[in-house]
Design an enzyme around this catalytic site. Structure first.
Site, PDB file in Angstrom:
ATOM      1  N   GLU A 186      17.155  12.742  36.913  1.00 46.08           N
ATOM      2  CA  GLU A 186      18.131  11.651  36.827  1.00 46.08           C
ATOM      3  C   GLU A 186      17.931  10.882  35.519  1.00 46.08           C
ATOM      4  O   GLU A 186      16.804  10.678  35.076  1.00 46.08           O
ATOM      5  CB  GLU A 186      17.928  10.715  38.016  1.00 46.08           C
ATOM      6  CG  GLU A 186      18.822   9.481  38.020  1.00 46.08           C
ATOM      7  CD  GLU A 186      18.485   8.513  39.142  1.00 46.08           C
ATOM      8  OE1 GLU A 186      19.369   7.733  39.535  1.00 46.08           O
ATOM      9  OE2 GLU A 186      17.328   8.533  39.633  1.00 46.08           O
ATOM     10  N   LYS A 209      27.105   8.789  41.114  1.00 43.09           N
ATOM     11  CA  LYS A 209      26.170   8.448  42.177  1.00 43.09           C
ATOM     12  C   LYS A 209      26.829   7.539  43.215  1.00 43.09           C
ATOM     13  O   LYS A 209      27.354   6.481  42.876  1.00 43.09           O
ATOM     14  CB  LYS A 209      24.952   7.750  41.567  1.00 43.09           C
ATOM     15  CG  LYS A 209      23.799   7.497  42.525  1.00 43.09           C
ATOM     16  CD  LYS A 209      22.631   6.883  41.757  1.00 43.09           C
ATOM     17  CE  LYS A 209      21.408   6.671  42.627  1.00 43.09           C
ATOM     18  NZ  LYS A 209      20.303   6.060  41.846  1.00 43.09           N
ATOM     19  N   CYS A 253      19.255  11.010  43.486  1.00 41.23           N
ATOM     20  CA  CYS A 253      18.165  10.115  43.901  1.00 41.23           C
ATOM     21  C   CYS A 253      18.402   9.376  45.228  1.00 41.23           C
ATOM     22  O   CYS A 253      18.193   9.935  46.297  1.00 41.23           O
ATOM     23  CB  CYS A 253      17.869   9.135  42.770  1.00 41.23           C
ATOM     24  SG  CYS A 253      16.194   8.437  42.837  1.00 41.23           S
TER      25      CYS A 253
END
Length: 257
Positions: A44, A110, A144
C-alpha cells in the site's frame, strides 16, 4: 483457462514521501526477479508510505507512477499491482492500480479509510469493488483496513483470489495474520496479503508477515524480512477443493444496498 498463476510479493521498506526514490528502489527489486512471474504485488502507498499529508506531493506524481507501472509491466511481461496516493478533481484517493502487460489500467479506491490515523479526513473513500479476470483467475482487490470488514470481501461472485496490499504496523500484526487466514477460509479462495517492513516517519514499525493462504487456510508462503516471495497458485486445486467441500453453496443469501 490457465491452470497456474505465478506471483511475486515484494515485501519492502518505503522511503517517506519520496516517490522518485521509491520508484528507483522498486525498479531494482523487480529487476532482481529472475524467473517468469505473471503478477507482481507491491505494498500500500508504495511510493510514499502511509502519509496523511498528501498535499506535500506534486499532484502529477500519481500519473508518473502509473506510467512507471506500465513500463514495468511491459518489461517483465507481467501484471503489477499496488496502491498510491492519487489526486483527481481536487480530491485525494488511496488508489490501487492493476496494470496489465499490454498497458491496460484498472483501479480501486480504498473503501474503508483508516479513521484511527485520520485517513478519512484526507482521502475520499471508494464505493465500488474491483474484481477482474486475469489469466483464468478472478481476483478481488482490496487495501489494508478493508481486511477488517468481512462483508465487503464476501464471496458472492465466486472469485478465486482475494488480494490485500497494506501498511499494517507491528502492534496489530496478530490481527493481520488471523484475518488473512479467516478471509481465505470463509470465502473458499486464495488470500494474499502484502505488507511492508521497516519504520516510517511517525515511528511506526512494520514487520511484514506478507503471506498467501489457500482455500482451507493453509499458509503457502510467509516472511518477516525484506525480500521477494514467490508462489504459484493452482486453479485446479481450488476447483477441486470447492467441488469436494461445497461450503460456498450454503452461504447466507443477502445483498448490500
Amino acid at each position: 483457462m490457465k491452470n497456474e498463476l505465478r506471483i511475486a510479493l515484494v515485501q519492502s521498506p518505503i522511503i517517506w514521501e519520496q516517490p522518485t526514490s521509491n520508484r528507483k528502489y522498486f525498479s531494482s527489486k523487480i529487476a532482481s526477479i529472475k524467473g517468469k512471474v505473471d503478477l507482481i504485488v507491491l505494498p500500500e502507498m508504495f511510493t510514499t508510505g502511509f502519509t496523511m499529508t498528501p498535499e506535500n506531493l506534486d499532484v502529477k506524481e500519481g500519473d508518473v507512477t502509473v506510467e512507471w507501472m506500465q513500463d514495468i509491466a511491459k518489461e517483465k511481461n507481467a501484471a503489477i499491482v499496488g496502491s498510491i496516493i492519487y489526486s483527481e478533481n481536487g480530491a485525494y484517493f488511496n488508489r490501487l492500480f492493476f496494470v496489465n502487460p499490454n498497458g491496460e489500467v484498472r483501479h480501486y479506491n480504498k473503501r474503508h479509510t483508516f479513521t484511527l490515523a485520520g485517513e478519512n479526513e484526507k482521502y475520499q473513500a471508494g464505493n465500488k469493488h474491483l474484481i477482474l479476470d486475469y489469466m483464468g483467475f478472478k481476483i478481488n482487490l482490496m487495501i489494508c483496513y478493508d481486511l477488517r470488514f468481512p462483508v465487503w470481501s464476501r464471496n458472492t461472485v465466486d472469485y478465486d483470489v482475494l488480494l490485500y496490499v497494506a501498511n499494517w504496523p507491528k502492534p496489530r500484526i496478530e490481527a493481520w495474520d488471523t484475518l488473512l487466514k479467516a478471509r481465505a477460509i470463509e470465502n473458499m479462495s486464495y488470500c494474499i496479503g502484502v505488507n511492508r517492513v521497516g519504520k516510517d516517519e511517525k515511528g511506526l514499525e512494520y514487520v511484514g508477515h506478507s503471506a498467501v493462504y489457500d482455500a482451507l487456510g493453509k499458509q503457502l508462503v510467509f516472511s518477516e524480512e525484506e525480500e521477494i516471495l514467490e508462489v504459484t497458485l493452482s486453479k485446479a486445486h481450488l476447483v477441486e477443493t470447492r467441488k469436494k467441500l461445497r461450503f460456498l453453496e450454503d452461504r447466507d443469501q443477502f445483498n448490500l444496498e
